[in-house]
Structures are given as structure tokens and as C-alpha cells.
Motif scaffolding. Structure first.
Motif, PDB file in Angstrom:
ATOM      1  N   VAL A  53      -5.699   5.524  -2.203  1.00  0.00           N
ATOM      2  CA  VAL A  53      -6.721   4.654  -2.610  1.00  0.00           C
ATOM      3  C   VAL A  53      -6.091   3.050  -3.160  1.00  0.00           C
ATOM      4  O   VAL A  53      -6.695   2.076  -2.847  1.00  0.00           O
ATOM      5  CB  VAL A  53      -7.531   5.116  -3.869  1.00  0.00           C
ATOM      6  CG1 VAL A  53      -8.377   4.094  -4.634  1.00  0.00           C
ATOM      7  CG2 VAL A  53      -8.288   6.187  -3.491  1.00  0.00           C
ATOM      8  N   HIS A  54      -4.946   3.323  -3.954  1.00  0.00           N
ATOM      9  CA  HIS A  54      -4.264   2.200  -4.159  1.00  0.00           C
ATOM     10  C   HIS A  54      -3.631   1.380  -2.874  1.00  0.00           C
ATOM     11  O   HIS A  54      -3.915   0.031  -2.848  1.00  0.00           O
ATOM     12  CB  HIS A  54      -3.036   2.337  -4.879  1.00  0.00           C
ATOM     13  CG  HIS A  54      -2.162   1.254  -5.244  1.00  0.00           C
ATOM     14  ND1 HIS A  54      -2.348   0.350  -6.344  1.00  0.00           N
ATOM     15  CD2 HIS A  54      -0.858   0.895  -4.833  1.00  0.00           C
ATOM     16  CE1 HIS A  54      -1.315  -0.602  -6.611  1.00  0.00           C
ATOM     17  NE2 HIS A  54      -0.582  -0.080  -5.707  1.00  0.00           N
ATOM     18  N   ALA A  55      -3.111   1.941  -1.935  1.00  0.00           N
ATOM     19  CA  ALA A  55      -2.643   1.359  -0.861  1.00  0.00           C
ATOM     20  C   ALA A  55      -3.726   0.536   0.073  1.00  0.00           C
ATOM     21  O   ALA A  55      -3.687  -0.651   0.671  1.00  0.00           O
ATOM     22  CB  ALA A  55      -1.801   2.213   0.085  1.00  0.00           C
ATOM     23  N   ALA A  56      -4.984   1.249   0.038  1.00  0.00           N
ATOM     24  CA  ALA A  56      -6.262   0.655   0.657  1.00  0.00           C
ATOM     25  C   ALA A  56      -6.883  -0.555  -0.087  1.00  0.00           C
ATOM     26  O   ALA A  56      -7.513  -1.141   0.445  1.00  0.00           O
ATOM     27  CB  ALA A  56      -7.067   1.641   0.866  1.00  0.00           C
ATOM     28  N   SER A  57      -6.418  -0.714  -1.448  1.00  0.00           N
ATOM     29  CA  SER A  57      -7.027  -1.599  -2.266  1.00  0.00           C
ATOM     30  C   SER A  57      -6.153  -2.861  -1.931  1.00  0.00           C
ATOM     31  O   SER A  57      -6.120  -3.766  -3.101  1.00  0.00           O
ATOM     32  CB  SER A  57      -7.424  -1.066  -3.688  1.00  0.00           C
ATOM     33  OG  SER A  57      -7.978  -0.038  -3.407  1.00  0.00           O
ATOM     34  N   SER A  58      -5.879  -3.093  -0.935  1.00  0.00           N
ATOM     35  CA  SER A  58      -4.938  -4.435  -0.843  1.00  0.00           C
ATOM     36  C   SER A  58      -5.657  -5.919  -0.771  1.00  0.00           C
ATOM     37  O   SER A  58      -4.825  -6.955  -1.025  1.00  0.00           O
ATOM     38  CB  SER A  58      -4.111  -4.371   0.349  1.00  0.00           C
ATOM     39  OG  SER A  58      -5.046  -4.391   1.744  1.00  0.00           O
ATOM     40  N   GLY A  59      -6.767  -5.916  -0.466  1.00  0.00           N
ATOM     41  CA  GLY A  59      -7.645  -6.979  -0.439  1.00  0.00           C
ATOM     42  C   GLY A  59      -7.916  -7.499   1.166  1.00  0.00           C
ATOM     43  O   GLY A  59      -8.370  -8.392   1.364  1.00  0.00           O
ATOM     44  N   THR A  60      -7.193  -6.954   1.914  1.00  0.00           N
ATOM     45  CA  THR A  60      -7.161  -7.459   3.721  1.00  0.00           C
ATOM     46  C   THR A  60      -7.202  -6.011   4.441  1.00  0.00           C
ATOM     47  O   THR A  60      -6.857  -5.076   3.981  1.00  0.00           O
ATOM     48  CB  THR A  60      -6.108  -8.051   4.033  1.00  0.00           C
ATOM     49  OG1 THR A  60      -4.786  -7.182   4.011  1.00  0.00           O
ATOM     50  CG2 THR A  60      -5.697  -9.165   3.005  1.00  0.00           C
ATOM     51  N   LEU A  61      -8.096  -6.442   5.500  1.00  0.00           N
ATOM     52  CA  LEU A  61      -8.518  -5.179   6.550  1.00  0.00           C
ATOM     53  C   LEU A  61      -6.890  -4.843   7.080  1.00  0.00           C
ATOM     54  O   LEU A  61      -6.887  -3.589   7.203  1.00  0.00           O
ATOM     55  CB  LEU A  61      -9.425  -5.541   7.572  1.00  0.00           C
ATOM     56  CG  LEU A  61      -9.779  -4.683   8.640  1.00  0.00           C
ATOM     57  CD1 LEU A  61     -10.238  -3.341   8.003  1.00  0.00           C
ATOM     58  CD2 LEU A  61     -10.595  -5.146   9.673  1.00  0.00           C
ATOM     59  N   GLU A  62      -6.255  -5.666   7.283  1.00  0.00           N
ATOM     60  CA  GLU A  62      -5.157  -5.314   7.915  1.00  0.00           C
ATOM     61  C   GLU A  62      -4.233  -4.382   7.401  1.00  0.00           C
ATOM     62  O   GLU A  62      -3.803  -3.467   7.907  1.00  0.00           O
ATOM     63  CB  GLU A  62      -4.088  -6.574   8.359  1.00  0.00           C
ATOM     64  CG  GLU A  62      -5.007  -7.608   9.399  1.00  0.00           C
ATOM     65  CD  GLU A  62      -5.982  -8.177   8.926  1.00  0.00           C
ATOM     66  OE1 GLU A  62      -6.989  -8.764   9.831  1.00  0.00           O
ATOM     67  OE2 GLU A  62      -6.182  -8.399   7.808  1.00  0.00           O
TER      68      GLU A  62
END
Length: 377
Positions: A53-62
């Protein structure tokens, strides 16, 4: 009036946008990684779930997509694919999902030497096992598979042919996914022509990381019957206030009107369904919060909106949670949730009579039951 999460949990649900490789159980991922010799950030299930969840919440799709390096890495054998698909079906059914379209890209699961057809067969066997297991627990679920081609690769024609070859083997549609910006649907024009000639349904990831041009190509070049996300169609909608002020400037938007551009009109006029994924859209920066997510504006303007999970692992979510967030943070009512569910059911990639039965025999009766369970705030 608020809706209790336990009431939402009991509702019959339809999910049209849920990735197989984005829904692994953390404990399963850990076991499969050990078997494959793949290193994970942690081998504690709770910590691993939080890491995704933390890693996916970066703010960019890439950056969001980079998390799939771990899930795809462990899905390279028939046994692993079968297990992941079986557990996905069981978990969806446990969440009250009665119809699910699961999507995955077979080309990403050939690292262990499997053919594309072997990948499809293993996944379908897993779905069948999961559906049977859910039935033993009193849960009814139907799964339709969406075969996905990766935007950055050049295997569109091959993957489209694979989808067509398996239309009697659980495959109900075709999709393209991956890094959206810079890889337009036009790259797969010949595949989309072949699918159209075969009368085969198509959905396209569009309007998430790229904007209106991507949406236009998905509809007019790919012939998409639905849009995967499509959230950025709001860029073709202007909210105009009589006082000339800007929306969200702290002043009430009394008397405000929406002015739609030509593409937004086209999407709404043709009721092209939007496979919106609130939590995921916030994570990738396509929306600021669930409270302000465009899904509510689009609903109010008469667009065909549906509620989806996208990737349950990366978003730490379920369809019950997505619906609850909309109710708690965006003020959605039980009727709103019902309407979005009915819209999803009517736009599933199954035949009309099957959709009608799903709506009339399952969805509407299921939503009528929890009515007495509504709770006043």
C-alpha cells in the motif's frame, strides 16, 4: 443517514476492473516467493501488505506499476497461477461479489517456459476451483476473464488471437494495460480491428495517467465498449459559477453548471461505462481524495459510473471498502451504490439475457434486503 459497513458487506456486488496479479494474498505471495527464490521486502504478511500500500501510494502510475515486479515474479508456473486464481475467486466471493471480470496479461507469465495457452488454462482451472469452493460455502460467483496485452510490448495481435481462441473457455473480453503515457491504443490498431470483426468486447485502460487524447483513441481507434478508469474525462468538463468564481475557492457553488466538451458529451451520450477505482486513482495521483474523487461529479452528471477495486493488494482494499469509503467520505447513499452496481451488471461482457438475469434475480433483490439495516447517523 449513513450506511453501516456490515450492510454494504452483505450487498451483491459486481466488479469489472480487478487485476489478478494485483490481488494476491500476502501470505500466499510469501510462500510462492520462497518457492521461486524471489526476494521480498519482508516475509511478515502484515508488514508486506502495508509495504504494498505504501509503495503504491507514490502519486504516479509508473511507480505504482513497479510493485507488480514482485507479484508477477511468483506467477510463473501452472501451480502458482492456479492457486492465485483459485484464491482470488474465493476472496471475491467472500466479499459478496457475484460477478467479477478478472484481467491479467498472459505474456507476463512465461518466464518459466509456459505457453500463452498453458497460462490461460492454468488460470481458468484456478477460477473454476475457486468458484466451486465458494459454492460449498454458500457463495455464488461467476468470473469472466479479460485477456490483457501490455502497451509497451508488440504482441497485441498475438494476444488478441489468444483471447478469441478462448472465448468458449471463460474469456469474455480484451484489454490493454501498462504505462499509458507514450503508448497509445493506436499501436494495437490491427488487433482491435480483428477483435471488432469477430464481435469481441474490448475495454481499454485510458484516462488514468494520460488524458483526453488517450480516452479518445480508446473509444474511436480501439472501439472500447468501456473505459478502464477514464477518470480524466473531467478535464473536458468545466464547472461554471454565476458569480464567475472558481470551484473549490471556499465559496459555495450555488447555481454552478457543468459545461461538457465534445468528448465528454460523446462518452456521456453513448453511456460508455467508466471503470472507476477510487482508492487506486488517489494512489496514482489521478484524484486528490475519495471525498473529492470525480466519480461523484460524474455520477451526478449522468455518466455511466461503476465502482471497482483495481488491485486489492496494492490498495489494501475490497469492493466493500471502496463502497464504504464512498458512503462515508463522499456521501453516497444505498441507492447510489445500487445504481452503480446495476450499471456494472448491465455492462458486463456477457450476453444481454445473462445481464438481465443478474440484475433482476440477484442485484435488485439483494439490495432490497439490507434496506431495514440502514442506520441513522
Amino acid at each position: 443517514m449513513t450506511i453501516d459497513e456490515s450492510d454494504i458487506a452483505r450487498l451483491p456486488k459486481v466488479v469489472l476492473h480487478d487485476h489478478l496479479d494485483g490481488g494476491l494474498r500476502p501470505a500466499t505471495l510469501i510462500e510462492l516467493a520462497a518457492q521461486a527464490g524471489h526476494d521480498l521486502p519482508t516475509t511478515d504478511p502484515a508488514e508486506l501488505a502495508a509495504w504494498f500500500v505504501h509503495a503504491a501510494s507514490s502519486g504516479t502510475l509508473e511507480l505504482y506499476l513497479e510493485t507488480f515486479g514482485h507479484t508477477v515474479a511468483v506467477m510463473q508456473t501452472e501451480a502458482a497461477l492456479r492457486r492465485v486464481a483459485r484464491e482470488a475467486a474465493i476472496d471475491l466471493a467472500a466479499d459478496g461479489v457475484v460477478y467479477a471480470e478478472q484481467r491479467y496479461a498472459p505474456e507476463q507469465h512465461q518466464g518459466g517456459g509456459l505457453s500463452l495457452q498453458q497460462v490461460v488454462d492454468a488460470v481458468q482451472a484456478g477460477f473454476d476451483e475457486g468458484i466451486a469452493a465458494a459454492a460449498v460455502s454458500g457463495r455464488t460467483l461467476r468470473v469472466g476473464t479479460l485477456i490483457t496485452a501490455m502497451r509497451h510490448a508488440d504482441r497485441g495481435d498475438e494476444v488478441a488471437a489468444l483471447a478469441l481462441a478462448n472465448r468458449a473457455n471463460g474469456v469474455v473480453g480484451f484489454d490493454i494495460a501498462g504505462a499509458e503515457d507514450g503508448f497509445p491504443p493506436a499501436r494495437f490498431a490491427s488487433a482491435f480491428r480483428a477483435l471488432a470483426e469477430a464481435n469481441f468486447p474490448v475495454t481499454v485502460h485510458a484516462g488514468e495517467a494520460a488524458g483526453l487524447e488517450s480516452i479518445a483513441e480508446a473509444v474511436h481507434v480501439a472501439g472500447a465498449s468501456r473505459l478502464g478508469h477514464g477518470v480524466r474525462i473531467v478535464e473536458d468538463i468545466a464547472i461554471v459559477r454565476p458569480d464567475g468564481g472558481e470551484p473549490d475557492d471556499g465559496e459555495p457553488d450555488v447555481g454552478a453548471e457543468a459545461e461538457l466538451g465534445l468528448l465528454a458529451h460523446w462518452i456521456r451520450d453513448h453511456q460508455i461505462p467508466l471503470e472507476l477505482c477510487p482508492t487506486s486513482n488517489v494512489q496514482t495521483g489521478a484524484a486528490g481524495s475519495v471525498a473529492t474523487h470525480p466519480i461523484t461529479l460524474l455520477r451526478d452528471l449522468g455518466f455511466a459510473v461503476t465502482i471497482n477495486t483495481d488491485n486489492r493488494l496494492q490498495s489494501g482494499t475490497t469492493l466493500t471498502r471502496e463502497m464504504t469509503l464512498l458512503a462515508d467520505e463522499a456521501g453516497w447513499s444505498l441507492d447510489d451504490l445500487r445504481d452503480a452496481t446495476v450499471t456494472a451488471a448491465w455492462n458486463a461482457f456477457i450476453h444481454h439475457d445473462e445481464r438481465e438475469a443478474l440484475v433482476e434475480d440477484v442485484i435488485l433483490p439483494g439490495f432490497a434486503v439490507p434496506a431495514a439495516g440502514r442506520h441513522l447517523a
